[in-house]
Design a protein around this motif. Structure first.
Motif, PDB file in Angstrom:
ATOM      1  N   GLY A   1       0.740  -0.992  -0.019  1.00  0.00           N
ATOM      2  CA  GLY A   1      -0.074  -0.046  -0.198  1.00  0.00           C
ATOM      3  C   GLY A   1       0.776   1.220   0.029  1.00  0.00           C
TER       4      GLY A   1
ATOM      5  N   LEU B   1       2.400   1.736  -3.380  1.00  0.00           N
ATOM      6  CA  LEU B   1       1.155   2.528  -4.507  1.00  0.00           C
ATOM      7  C   LEU B   1       0.783   3.821  -4.054  1.00  0.00           C
TER       8      LEU B   1
ATOM      9  N   LEU C   1       1.563   6.962  -6.679  1.00  0.00           N
ATOM     10  CA  LEU C   1       0.584   7.921  -7.268  1.00  0.00           C
ATOM     11  C   LEU C   1       0.950   9.063  -6.884  1.00  0.00           C
TER      12      LEU C   1
ATOM     13  N   ARG D   1       7.445   8.350 -10.386  1.00  0.00           N
ATOM     14  CA  ARG D   1       6.379   7.279  -9.852  1.00  0.00           C
ATOM     15  C   ARG D   1       7.236   6.147  -9.090  1.00  0.00           C
TER      16      ARG D   1
ATOM     17  N   GLY E   1       7.170   5.337  -5.287  1.00  0.00           N
ATOM     18  CA  GLY E   1       6.747   4.372  -4.625  1.00  0.00           C
ATOM     19  C   GLY E   1       7.914   3.512  -3.753  1.00  0.00           C
TER      20      GLY E   1
END
Length: 212
Positions: free
Chosen positions: A35, A38, A42, A69, A73
């Motif tokens: 999580g 992600l 984003l 990104r 991440g």
């Protein structure tokens, strides 16, 4: 053969239950890291796009956006991993002491185990001398031990239940105030985190018995 500090309580299939809880905790940690990756990816992409439009007044090239990104991440994922896997020594899922909710234990100051339920201080556990002789207690495991709850075996004696062992330890402590015990965990024994081991550890601490 591996030696550990102390021994503990007895519930049927306790090792299986503890193992399932460990698997669930590990799965929760992995999901938290994924999580974080992600959200970090984003969020970083969105932030870079906003900054690019604000500063350069044009859209960010796709390769650069994709790279930002990925880096974002990975960075957030590493931070979450260090947090939930308790790499800093405190906090984290299953960590001891403080830590950040919900992954750490809240409200703890590190001194709660120094007092009993009634608020009185519990006896301190003495440290054994390296050369001192200890009463060796072998931890047992397997179906035979679980069937009769006989997880304890004093060296040279027969397997005992906790009730039987507790009586023996109390008598020996009475005759020898400087009693020292040594808990031995071998292949096939219950593990160090089992309730049988914890029962023995708690008894030793409560009765000021040193443990090798």
């Amino acid at each position: 053969m591996m030696r550990c500090k102390v021994a503990l309580f007895i519930l049927p299939h306790s090792s299986f239950i503890i193992g399932m809880l460990d698997i669930g905790t590990l799965a929760l940690r992995i999901l938290a890291v994924l999580g974080g990756v992600l959200v970090g990816g984003l969020g970083t992409g969105w932030l870079v796009k906003v900054l690019a439009k604000t500063v350069a007044f044009k859209n960010l090239p796709t390769p650069l956006l994709r790279a930002s990104r990925i880096l974002g991440g990975l960075l957030v994922g590493l931070i979450v991993a260090a947090w939930v896997f308790n790499l800093g020594g405190t906090g984290g899922i299953g960590g001891s002491g403080g830590g950040w909710w919900p992954f750490g234990q809240s409200g703890g100051s590190g001194t709660s185990d120094a007092r009993s339920e009634g608020g009185a201080s519990t006896p301190s556990q003495p440290k054994p001398e390296p050369s001192s002789k200890a009463l060796r207690i072998h931890m047992l495991g397997g179906q035979d031990a679980e069937k009769d709850q006989r997880f304890y075996q004093i060296e040279g004696d027969q397997p005992r239940t906790w009730t039987e062992l507790e009586k023996i330890l109390a008598e020996r402590k009475k005759n020898d105030p400087s009693l020292i015990i040594e808990i031995v965990i071998a292949k096939g024994s219950v593990d160090e985190q089992s309730e049988a081991v914890q029962q023995l550890k708690n008894w030793a601490k409560k009765n000021s018995v040193a443990v090798k």
